[in-house]
Design a protein around this motif. Structure first.
Motif, PDB file in Angstrom:
ATOM      1  N   LEU A  38       1.010  -0.975  -0.047  1.00  0.00           N
ATOM      2  CA  LEU A  38      -0.177  -0.129  -0.103  1.00  0.00           C
ATOM      3  C   LEU A  38       0.830   1.109   0.117  1.00  0.00           C
ATOM      4  CD1 LEU A  38      -2.610  -1.247   2.818  1.00  0.00           C
ATOM      5  CD2 LEU A  38      -2.696  -1.549   0.119  1.00  0.00           C
ATOM      6  N   ASN A  39       0.965   1.890  -1.001  1.00  0.00           N
ATOM      7  CA  ASN A  39       1.799   3.178  -1.335  1.00  0.00           C
ATOM      8  C   ASN A  39       1.459   4.429  -1.195  1.00  0.00           C
ATOM      9  OD1 ASN A  39       4.015   1.189  -1.982  1.00  0.00           O
ATOM     10  ND2 ASN A  39       2.962   0.804  -4.248  1.00  0.00           N
ATOM     11  N   ASP A  40       0.086   4.607  -1.240  1.00  0.00           N
ATOM     12  CA  ASP A  40      -0.446   6.123  -1.099  1.00  0.00           C
ATOM     13  C   ASP A  40      -2.002   5.912  -0.636  1.00  0.00           C
ATOM     14  OD1 ASP A  40      -2.222   5.194  -3.579  1.00  0.00           O
ATOM     15  OD2 ASP A  40      -0.393   5.547  -4.704  1.00  0.00           O
ATOM     16  N   PHE A  41      -2.348   7.120  -0.718  1.00  0.00           N
ATOM     17  CA  PHE A  41      -3.792   7.179   0.307  1.00  0.00           C
ATOM     18  C   PHE A  41      -4.550   6.345  -0.606  1.00  0.00           C
ATOM     19  CE2 PHE A  41      -7.865   9.342   0.886  1.00  0.00           C
ATOM     20  CZ  PHE A  41      -7.890   9.385   2.179  1.00  0.00           C
ATOM     21  N   ILE A  42      -4.791   6.405  -1.883  1.00  0.00           N
ATOM     22  CA  ILE A  42      -5.697   5.840  -2.671  1.00  0.00           C
ATOM     23  C   ILE A  42      -5.640   4.018  -2.201  1.00  0.00           C
ATOM     24  CG2 ILE A  42      -6.742   4.890  -4.816  1.00  0.00           C
ATOM     25  CD1 ILE A  42      -6.191   8.005  -5.902  1.00  0.00           C
ATOM     26  N   ASP A  43      -4.441   3.656  -2.226  1.00  0.00           N
ATOM     27  CA  ASP A  43      -4.169   2.150  -2.147  1.00  0.00           C
ATOM     28  C   ASP A  43      -4.911   1.846  -0.643  1.00  0.00           C
ATOM     29  OD1 ASP A  43      -2.778   1.476  -4.240  1.00  0.00           O
ATOM     30  OD2 ASP A  43      -0.965   1.566  -3.573  1.00  0.00           O
ATOM     31  N   VAL A  44      -4.470   2.712   0.346  1.00  0.00           N
ATOM     32  CA  VAL A  44      -5.319   2.502   1.691  1.00  0.00           C
ATOM     33  C   VAL A  44      -6.618   2.383   1.726  1.00  0.00           C
ATOM     34  CG1 VAL A  44      -5.078   2.917   4.233  1.00  0.00           C
ATOM     35  CG2 VAL A  44      -2.941   3.076   2.643  1.00  0.00           C
ATOM     36  N   PHE A  45      -7.164   3.471   0.780  1.00  0.00           N
ATOM     37  CA  PHE A  45      -8.684   3.545   1.006  1.00  0.00           C
ATOM     38  C   PHE A  45      -9.223   2.439   0.367  1.00  0.00           C
ATOM     39  CE2 PHE A  45     -11.708   7.347   1.615  1.00  0.00           C
ATOM     40  CZ  PHE A  45     -12.881   6.459   1.501  1.00  0.00           C
ATOM     41  N   LEU A  46      -8.840   2.064  -0.791  1.00  0.00           N
ATOM     42  CA  LEU A  46      -9.172   0.556  -1.495  1.00  0.00           C
ATOM     43  C   LEU A  46      -9.249  -0.374  -0.751  1.00  0.00           C
ATOM     44  CD1 LEU A  46      -7.990   1.055  -5.099  1.00  0.00           C
ATOM     45  CD2 LEU A  46     -10.080   1.734  -4.478  1.00  0.00           C
ATOM     46  N   ASN A  47      -7.974  -0.470   0.199  1.00  0.00           N
ATOM     47  CA  ASN A  47      -7.792  -1.924   1.060  1.00  0.00           C
ATOM     48  C   ASN A  47      -9.109  -1.607   2.044  1.00  0.00           C
ATOM     49  OD1 ASN A  47      -6.290  -4.023   1.984  1.00  0.00           O
ATOM     50  ND2 ASN A  47      -6.055  -2.592   3.684  1.00  0.00           N
ATOM     51  N   GLU A  48      -9.339  -0.382   2.629  1.00  0.00           N
ATOM     52  CA  GLU A  48     -10.524  -0.202   3.761  1.00  0.00           C
ATOM     53  C   GLU A  48     -11.798  -0.573   2.995  1.00  0.00           C
ATOM     54  OE1 GLU A  48     -11.189   0.743   7.642  1.00  0.00           O
ATOM     55  OE2 GLU A  48      -9.288   0.433   6.392  1.00  0.00           O
TER      56      GLU A  48
END
Length: 495
Positions: free
Chosen positions: A262-272
């Motif tokens: 998870l490299n950036d904000f969008i990655d972390v949001f998609l994971n959520e």
């Protein structure tokens, strides 16, 4: 036939009379004081008349405040708007738990999103907490993030140096540089200054901020979009292009998604979002596709426009006040020397430099009417009733020009932020990022960017107006943000 016409005319006349009576006598009791408004359209004629004469809404509201007090109300169509004009009333209102909602926004409809800046209630609480946690986790606001901002500042200064002291417009360069800082966090990438597609996108964003009107009133009162003089079609097409750009980035992240990287904000949001699909938790239900697009749009727009505009003003003020510019440069040279660039660890000793940044922020409040709140329920405040759904506007322009707080408020005097020992002391009343739990989510990032970019500029360049050009103007253009009129500047490299 004649009788039938009379009957229709009588019915219409009676309806008109009833509407007028309802306007005057159907108002809630014990409202804040305020100016008289026309039935149905309220204060729109007064605001429009003032703007035709060059009186912006924030100035008109200051005049109303002088007559009715720091807290007054107006009506715009059927919407009640309560305006707060001094620090005490803004702070009390925007910290009140029943005055934390957002009104319905035009941008919500356009982006088909539910961003952290636009939602209310539990969804907002969860999204804000999540966003702040993720941004901190990605380094935003931490000392380690200084390097990322510094690298972008150096790239920007190289672009400025390439003009070899010849006139250029700093607007697009500053927008690109500041946007790259937030893009590196939310998208995981930066954009070259020669990237025409990204430049076009930033131009659309800047243009749309102007088209939204003073205080972004079209955004918060969507009914205004139907007025004939509102550039609704242009606004909608601009925002549709922005939405497609962001949607494309989110889709690309989804295709390449790796839960272990998870490299950036969008990655972390998609994971959520993925975790939400496997959860029955109410909290997780607030993380949706609409949420990732909306929140990304909020962070991108806020992280691009306001800080870049403040830096434009800072450069402009230094060129208009060369003696102030020289004092800043002397201080930076004394503290930092000429053999390295400034660092955040130098900040405590850069007293006059920080005072100049604060004074620029005070005089050029970039979002003069803040971002509107809405009343969750009928609320008592300062002895007055604020009805449920009322729009709440903070006139930050008036707060920054309160003569009871700021002697000679229209004068550029950085010394007002220095104490007797010459130490920089920020006044509580300086609130360019607003106050309360809905204050700007990127405040810490913006403060760090302003110090780094500005101190780098002053260390490396002297800014002045081009020879044989008219005097530089400190007059601004008002839209959602307050920005300088287009100007050219010369950046001479310091030895």
């Amino acid at each position: 036939m004649h009788c039938a016409f009379l009957d229709v005319r009588t019915v219409l006349l009676c309806l008109a009379v009833l509407l007028v009576f309802r306007w005057f006598f159907g108002q809630p009791k014990n409202l804040p004081p305020g100016p008289w408004g026309f039935p149905l359209i309220g204060s729109i004629p007064a605001i429009a008349r003032g703007m035709r004469r060059g009186v912006q809404p924030h100035d008109l509201f200051m005049r109303y405040a002088a007559k009715y007090g720091p807290m007054f109300h107006i009506r715009v169509f059927n919407k009640m708007v309560v305006v707060f004009n001094d620090y005490a009333s803004v702070k009390e209102a925007f910290q009140h738990p029943q005055l934390q909602d957002r009104p319905n926004m035009l941008l919500n409809d356009v982006f088909k999103g539910e961003g952290v800046a636009s939602v209310s209630g539990a969804k907002w609480t969860d999204l804000r907490r999540f966003s702040l946690t993720v941004l901190r986790g990605l380094g935003v606001g931490k000392t380690s993030f200084e390097e990322k901002i510094g690298e972008e500042a150096e790239a920007l200064m190289k672009e400025m140096s390439d003009f070899n002291g010849k006139p250029f417009s700093p607007k697009s360069l500053l927008s690109n540089a500041v946007s790259n800082v937030i893009c590196s966090v939310i998208f995981g990438k930066r954009y070259d200054y020669s990237d025409k597609e990204f430049q076009k996108l930033l131009d659309l964003l800047g243009q749309s901020v102007q088209l939204l009107g003073a205080g972004g009133i079209i955004n918060f009162i969507p009914a205004l979009r139907h007025l004939p003089f509102v550039p609704t079609d242009k606004l909608m097409s601009n925002f549709e292009e922005l939405r497609k750009f962001l949607r494309n980035i989110v889709d690309n992240h989804r295709e390449a998604f790796d839960a272990d990287s998870l490299n950036d904000f969008i990655d972390v949001f998609l994971n959520e979002i993925n975790r939400a699909k496997d959860s029955t938790s109410v909290r997780h239900s607030n993380f949706t596709d609409k949420g990732v697009v909306g929140t990304t749009a909020n962070l991108f727009a806020a992280g691009s426009e306001t800080t870049a505009t403040t830096l434009q003003w800072a450069i402009l003020y230094m060129a208009v006040y060369p003696e102030i510019q020289q004092r800043v440069q002397t201080e930076i040279d004394d503290v930092v020397g000429r053999n390295r660039l400034p660092r955040m660890t130098d900040k405590p000793e850069l007293n006059f430099t920080r005072a100049v940044i604060w004074e620029v922020q005070r005089l050029t409040i970039v979002v003069p009417l803040g971002v509107a709140h809405a009343a969750t329920s009928d609320t008592q405040l300062r002895g007055f009733k604020i009805p449920k759904g009322a729009l709440l506007v903070s006139n930050l322009w008036a707060v920054a020009r309160d003569p009871n707080v700021w002697p000679e408020p229209n004068q550029f005097k950085p010394e007002r932020f220095l104490n007797d020992k010459g130490e920089a002391v920020q006044a509580d009343e300086l609130i360019p990022f607003s106050v309360g739990r809905r204050s700007c989510i990127g405040e810490n990032l913006a403060k760090m960017e302003l110090v780094i970019f500005f101190s780098y500029f002053m260390h490396q360049f002297t800014f002045k107006k081009p020879d044989d050009s008219p005097p530089l103007s400190l007059k601004g253009r008002v839209g959602l943000t307050y920005s300088p009129e287009e100007f050219q500047i010369c950046a001479t490299k310091r030895k």
